[in-house]
Motif scaffolding. Structure first.
Motif, PDB file in Angstrom:
ATOM      1  N   VAL A 126      17.234  21.682 -41.335  1.00  0.00           N
ATOM      2  CA  VAL A 126      17.673  22.710 -40.390  1.00  0.00           C
ATOM      3  C   VAL A 126      18.644  23.622 -41.140  1.00  0.00           C
ATOM      4  CG1 VAL A 126      18.939  23.149 -38.252  1.00  0.00           C
ATOM      5  CG2 VAL A 126      17.408  21.180 -38.401  1.00  0.00           C
ATOM      6  N   ILE A 127      18.372  24.919 -41.123  1.00  0.00           N
ATOM      7  CA  ILE A 127      19.237  25.859 -41.830  1.00  0.00           C
ATOM      8  C   ILE A 127      20.126  26.553 -40.815  1.00  0.00           C
ATOM      9  CG2 ILE A 127      19.313  27.701 -43.558  1.00  0.00           C
ATOM     10  CD1 ILE A 127      17.592  25.119 -44.255  1.00  0.00           C
ATOM     11  N   GLY A 128      21.437  26.337 -40.901  1.00  0.00           N
ATOM     12  CA  GLY A 128      22.385  26.940 -39.962  1.00  0.00           C
ATOM     13  C   GLY A 128      23.042  25.883 -39.100  1.00  0.00           C
ATOM     14  N   GLY A 129      24.365  25.850 -39.111  1.00  0.00           N
ATOM     15  CA  GLY A 129      25.109  24.815 -38.375  1.00  0.00           C
ATOM     16  C   GLY A 129      26.014  25.405 -37.317  1.00  0.00           C
ATOM     17  N   SER A 130      25.519  26.397 -36.562  1.00  0.00           N
ATOM     18  CA  SER A 130      26.336  27.060 -35.539  1.00  0.00           C
ATOM     19  C   SER A 130      26.068  26.442 -34.170  1.00  0.00           C
ATOM     20  CB  SER A 130      26.022  28.559 -35.566  1.00  0.00           C
ATOM     21  OG  SER A 130      26.556  29.218 -34.471  1.00  0.00           O
ATOM     22  N   VAL A 131      25.093  27.000 -33.421  1.00  0.00           N
ATOM     23  CA  VAL A 131      24.736  26.469 -32.100  1.00  0.00           C
ATOM     24  C   VAL A 131      23.293  25.955 -32.119  1.00  0.00           C
ATOM     25  CG1 VAL A 131      24.295  27.092 -29.688  1.00  0.00           C
ATOM     26  CG2 VAL A 131      26.348  27.925 -30.822  1.00  0.00           C
ATOM     27  N   THR A 132      22.356  26.862 -32.421  1.00  0.00           N
ATOM     28  CA  THR A 132      20.938  26.484 -32.377  1.00  0.00           C
ATOM     29  C   THR A 132      20.653  25.349 -33.366  1.00  0.00           C
ATOM     30  OG1 THR A 132      20.442  28.791 -31.855  1.00  0.00           O
ATOM     31  CG2 THR A 132      18.601  27.410 -32.486  1.00  0.00           C
ATOM     32  N   GLY A 133      21.246  25.438 -34.567  1.00  0.00           N
ATOM     33  CA  GLY A 133      20.986  24.420 -35.596  1.00  0.00           C
ATOM     34  C   GLY A 133      21.421  23.031 -35.153  1.00  0.00           C
ATOM     35  N   PRO A 134      22.696  22.845 -34.765  1.00  0.00           N
ATOM     36  CA  PRO A 134      23.120  21.503 -34.336  1.00  0.00           C
ATOM     37  C   PRO A 134      22.391  20.989 -33.086  1.00  0.00           C
ATOM     38  CG  PRO A 134      25.018  22.791 -34.992  1.00  0.00           C
ATOM     39  CD  PRO A 134      23.842  23.727 -35.027  1.00  0.00           C
ATOM     40  N   VAL A 135      22.053  21.879 -32.128  1.00  0.00           N
ATOM     41  CA  VAL A 135      21.277  21.402 -30.960  1.00  0.00           C
ATOM     42  C   VAL A 135      19.932  20.874 -31.445  1.00  0.00           C
ATOM     43  CG1 VAL A 135      20.066  22.103 -28.849  1.00  0.00           C
ATOM     44  CG2 VAL A 135      22.383  22.925 -29.268  1.00  0.00           C
ATOM     45  N   THR A 136      19.271  21.644 -32.306  1.00  0.00           N
ATOM     46  CA  THR A 136      17.965  21.208 -32.831  1.00  0.00           C
ATOM     47  C   THR A 136      18.111  19.870 -33.553  1.00  0.00           C
ATOM     48  OG1 THR A 136      17.457  23.543 -33.216  1.00  0.00           O
ATOM     49  CG2 THR A 136      15.982  21.932 -34.225  1.00  0.00           C
ATOM     50  N   ALA A 137      19.120  19.783 -34.414  1.00  0.00           N
ATOM     51  CA  ALA A 137      19.285  18.560 -35.211  1.00  0.00           C
ATOM     52  C   ALA A 137      19.508  17.349 -34.317  1.00  0.00           C
ATOM     53  CB  ALA A 137      20.461  18.744 -36.168  1.00  0.00           C
ATOM     54  N   LEU A 138      20.381  17.480 -33.298  1.00  0.00           N
ATOM     55  CA  LEU A 138      20.651  16.321 -32.431  1.00  0.00           C
ATOM     56  C   LEU A 138      19.396  15.913 -31.666  1.00  0.00           C
ATOM     57  CD1 LEU A 138      24.213  17.300 -31.138  1.00  0.00           C
ATOM     58  CD2 LEU A 138      23.644  15.270 -32.489  1.00  0.00           C
ATOM     59  N   LEU A 139      18.651  16.904 -31.165  1.00  0.00           N
ATOM     60  CA  LEU A 139      17.419  16.574 -30.429  1.00  0.00           C
ATOM     61  C   LEU A 139      16.407  15.883 -31.335  1.00  0.00           C
ATOM     62  CD1 LEU A 139      17.030  19.924 -28.441  1.00  0.00           C
ATOM     63  CD2 LEU A 139      17.399  17.676 -27.414  1.00  0.00           C
ATOM     64  N   LEU A 140      16.284  16.366 -32.561  1.00  0.00           N
ATOM     65  CA  LEU A 140      15.286  15.779 -33.472  1.00  0.00           C
ATOM     66  C   LEU A 140      15.734  14.405 -33.977  1.00  0.00           C
ATOM     67  CD1 LEU A 140      13.965  18.882 -35.471  1.00  0.00           C
ATOM     68  CD2 LEU A 140      13.205  17.930 -33.283  1.00  0.00           C
ATOM     69  N   LEU A 141      17.032  14.205 -34.121  1.00  0.00           N
ATOM     70  CA  LEU A 141      17.525  12.861 -34.474  1.00  0.00           C
ATOM     71  C   LEU A 141      17.203  11.888 -33.347  1.00  0.00           C
ATOM     72  CD1 LEU A 141      20.973  13.832 -36.020  1.00  0.00           C
ATOM     73  CD2 LEU A 141      19.149  12.623 -37.238  1.00  0.00           C
ATOM     74  N   HIS A 142      17.432  12.328 -32.103  1.00  0.00           N
ATOM     75  CA  HIS A 142      17.097  11.485 -30.950  1.00  0.00           C
ATOM     76  C   HIS A 142      15.604  11.189 -30.907  1.00  0.00           C
ATOM     77  CE1 HIS A 142      20.808  11.103 -28.520  1.00  0.00           C
ATOM     78  NE2 HIS A 142      21.151  12.212 -29.132  1.00  0.00           N
ATOM     79  N   ALA A 143      14.792  12.127 -31.422  1.00  0.00           N
ATOM     80  CA  ALA A 143      13.329  11.927 -31.423  1.00  0.00           C
ATOM     81  C   ALA A 143      12.893  11.070 -32.608  1.00  0.00           C
ATOM     82  CB  ALA A 143      12.623  13.280 -31.451  1.00  0.00           C
ATOM     83  N   GLY A 144      13.837  10.611 -33.411  1.00  0.00           N
ATOM     84  CA  GLY A 144      13.505   9.674 -34.488  1.00  0.00           C
ATOM     85  C   GLY A 144      13.130  10.339 -35.797  1.00  0.00           C
ATOM     86  N   LEU A 145      13.495  11.591 -35.992  1.00  0.00           N
ATOM     87  CA  LEU A 145      13.154  12.274 -37.242  1.00  0.00           C
ATOM     88  C   LEU A 145      14.326  12.195 -38.213  1.00  0.00           C
ATOM     89  CD1 LEU A 145      11.318  15.404 -35.798  1.00  0.00           C
ATOM     90  CD2 LEU A 145      10.410  13.172 -36.336  1.00  0.00           C
ATOM     91  N   ASP A 146      14.003  12.493 -39.458  1.00  0.00           N
ATOM     92  CA  ASP A 146      15.000  12.465 -40.530  1.00  0.00           C
ATOM     93  C   ASP A 146      15.508  13.901 -40.704  1.00  0.00           C
ATOM     94  OD1 ASP A 146      16.244  12.381 -42.952  1.00  0.00           O
ATOM     95  OD2 ASP A 146      14.584  11.478 -44.050  1.00  0.00           O
ATOM     96  N   VAL A 147      16.757  14.152 -40.339  1.00  0.00           N
ATOM     97  CA  VAL A 147      17.235  15.538 -40.244  1.00  0.00           C
ATOM     98  C   VAL A 147      18.468  15.769 -41.115  1.00  0.00           C
ATOM     99  CG1 VAL A 147      18.011  17.370 -38.662  1.00  0.00           C
ATOM    100  CG2 VAL A 147      16.484  15.576 -37.815  1.00  0.00           C
ATOM    101  N   THR A 148      18.469  16.892 -41.823  1.00  0.00           N
ATOM    102  CA  THR A 148      19.678  17.357 -42.521  1.00  0.00           C
ATOM    103  C   THR A 148      19.898  18.812 -42.136  1.00  0.00           C
ATOM    104  OG1 THR A 148      19.101  15.931 -44.385  1.00  0.00           O
ATOM    105  CG2 THR A 148      20.793  17.611 -44.778  1.00  0.00           C
ATOM    106  N   ILE A 149      21.173  19.165 -41.864  1.00  0.00           N
ATOM    107  CA  ILE A 149      21.530  20.569 -41.605  1.00  0.00           C
ATOM    108  C   ILE A 149      22.178  21.122 -42.867  1.00  0.00           C
ATOM    109  CG2 ILE A 149      22.886  22.171 -40.214  1.00  0.00           C
ATOM    110  CD1 ILE A 149      23.106  20.119 -38.036  1.00  0.00           C
ATOM    111  N   TYR A 150      21.742  22.308 -43.284  1.00  0.00           N
ATOM    112  CA  TYR A 150      22.373  23.008 -44.402  1.00  0.00           C
ATOM    113  C   TYR A 150      23.065  24.252 -43.855  1.00  0.00           C
ATOM    114  CZ  TYR A 150      19.307  19.945 -47.014  1.00  0.00           C
ATOM    115  OH  TYR A 150      18.669  18.836 -47.503  1.00  0.00           O
ATOM    116  N   GLU A 151      24.377  24.299 -44.002  1.00  0.00           N
ATOM    117  CA  GLU A 151      25.176  25.408 -43.460  1.00  0.00           C
ATOM    118  C   GLU A 151      25.858  26.137 -44.618  1.00  0.00           C
ATOM    119  OE1 GLU A 151      26.071  27.152 -40.635  1.00  0.00           O
ATOM    120  OE2 GLU A 151      27.455  28.172 -42.011  1.00  0.00           O
TER     121      GLU A 151
END
Ligand SMILES: Cc1cc2nc3c(=O)[nH]c(=O)nc-3n(C[C@H](O)[C@H](O)[C@H](O)COP(=O)(O)OP(=O)(O)OC[C@H]3O[C@@H](n4cnc5c(N)ncnc54)[C@H](O)[C@@H]3O)c2cc1C
Length: 383
Positions: A20-45
């Motif tokens: 996930v590129i961007g750690g503002s609002v959309t990025g962290p929401v996406t990352a948390l949802l995808l972590l909950h869905a069992g995916l391997d997620v890294t945010i690059y800010e």
């Protein structure tokens, strides 16, 4: 949100690596949802961990509020004032002449509250700061990100949530450039409560044409936005760069002439108590209002992987629509649904992503059309 998912039943048993590129609002929401869905997620800010960050009022509609709720963030953590009221007045000769009361289908948060609530829930190591994406290529059939320090990272899915000047948009959809709409959202964070009698509500003053003033309480004071026309040359003079380059003017970019201009307009157009509030506000920012050609897609195949654009990276809509953060959060929730169908039940991934795109593109296109219509109605940007 259920953290316990049944084991994957198909070829999707290998965990997708999502960047996930961007750690503002959309990025962290996406990352948390995808972590909950069992995916391997890294945010690059891009911003450094130590960079001072903060932001103003954001109205979230019920759909976005519910997504945040399901991430385990109670509404009282992000909503400091419970009012759903919008008090809207026409201003003539610096006095309210007609006032109507509307009810907003949602509640107000601030960027600062929302960002804090989201990022504190990210597991350690998920958010990598000081990592600016500079390129995306296909290598050995996979998307490979290149960072400005020369490092590279491979992913199965790259989610660009990197905002108005998105590097992802420039790479994937380079013909859709930003166009300045001819006016600026001047913003201030005043350290006093809003003037009575509507101190808890969102207040909108219309001294039309060519101006609009919004005011709402936030923790420790109140947040105002004053929309005023501004030519590209004036913007450069006030904020030190062109509006499509300096897409956010931070407090240290706001010149004394910008400040004096806003104070003068407030003194001429707003009721005395609001003009005084503006004049007494030390912390100022500004955001040029920008348009962009509506997107026709959100998904790009990169070898056997994919890259997607969402939030302001896909399309920064005009702030009057109050849809930017809502769009990003709703798109993130839709993406999590598509990827969950793939992971849990082996849904075809390209088809799932196409379905997501088909569901979310019309909402963005509608908001992009609505923005200039609101601007025209207010006589903003006409010059
Ligand atoms: C005056 C005003 C009022 C608004 N009111 C509302 C409202 O009421 N309701 C609403 O829904 N929306 C509102 N919005 C819009 C909302 O604030 C934005 O849509 C939202 O913040 C966008 O979030 P985002 O995460 O998509 O992008 P951004 O917040 O722009 O974040 C992008 C992130 O990506 C990072 N980044 C950028 N480039 C790179 C790179 N190359 N590599 C790595 N990281 C990178 C940035 O540092 C940043 O952290 C308003 C906006 C304004 C200006």
């Amino acid at each position: 949100m259920t953290p316990h998912l049944p084991a994957a039943t198909t070829s999707s048993s290998r965990r997708l690596r999502v960047a996930v590129i961007g750690g503002s609002v959309t990025g962290p929401v996406t990352a948390l949802l995808l972590l909950h869905a069992g995916l391997d997620v890294t945010i690059y800010e891009a911003a450094a961990a130590t960079a001072p960050r903060g932001g103003g009022l954001i109205g979230l509609e019920h759909c976005a509020l519910d997504v945040v709720d399901r991430l385990g963030i109670p509404q009282q953590e992000i909503v400091a004032f419970n009012s759903e009221a919008i008090v809207q007045s026409v201003i003539r000769d610096r006095r309210a002449t007609q006032t109507v009361l509307r009810t907003y289908p949602g509640r107000n948060t601030t960027w600062t509250l929302l960002h804090k609530a989201l990022t504190k829930r990210l597991p350690a190591g998920v958010l990598r700061t000081g990592m600016r994406v500079a390129g995306l290529v296909e290598h050995a059939g996979q998307p490979v990100l290149r960072f400005s320090d020369g490092n590279t990272e491979t992913a199965d899915l790259v989610v660009f949530a990197d905002g108005r000047s998105s590097a992802g948009r420039q790479i994937l959809d380079p013909d859709r450039g930003l166009h300045y709409a001819g006016y600026v959202a001047h913003r201030g964070l005043a350290s006093c409560a809003p003037p009575e009698p509507h101190s808890g509500d969102f207040l909108r003053l219309d001294p039309c044409p060519g101006a609009q003033f919004n005011l709402a309480p936030v923790p420790d004071g109140c947040d105002w936005t004053f929309y005023l026309d501004c030519s590209p040359v004036e913007y450069h003079h006030c904020f030190g760069a062109s509006p499509t380059r300096r897409v956010f003017a931070l407090p240290h970019h706001v010149s004394s002439s910008a400040r004096a201009h806003v104070d003068e307009c407030a003194g001429r157009l707003l009721p005395p108590e609001h003009a005084e509030l503006v004049r007494d506000t030390a912390v100022r920012m500004a955001v040029p209002v920008l348009d962009i050609t509506p997107p026709s897609r959100m998904v790009w195949p990169i070898g056997s992987g994919h890259a997607v654009l969402l939030g302001d990276a896909l399309a920064p809509v005009r702030p009057h629509t109050a849809r930017g953060a809502n769009n990003g959060i709703e798109q993130a929730a839709g993406l999590a649904i598509a990827l969950t169908q793939h992971r849990r039940y082996g849904a075809d991934l390209p088809a799932a992503l196409r379905g997501w795109q088909r569901r979310h593109l019309p909402t963005v296109v509608a908001a992009l059309r609505q923005g200039p219509a609101i601007g025209d109605r207010l006589g903003l940007g006409a010059g």
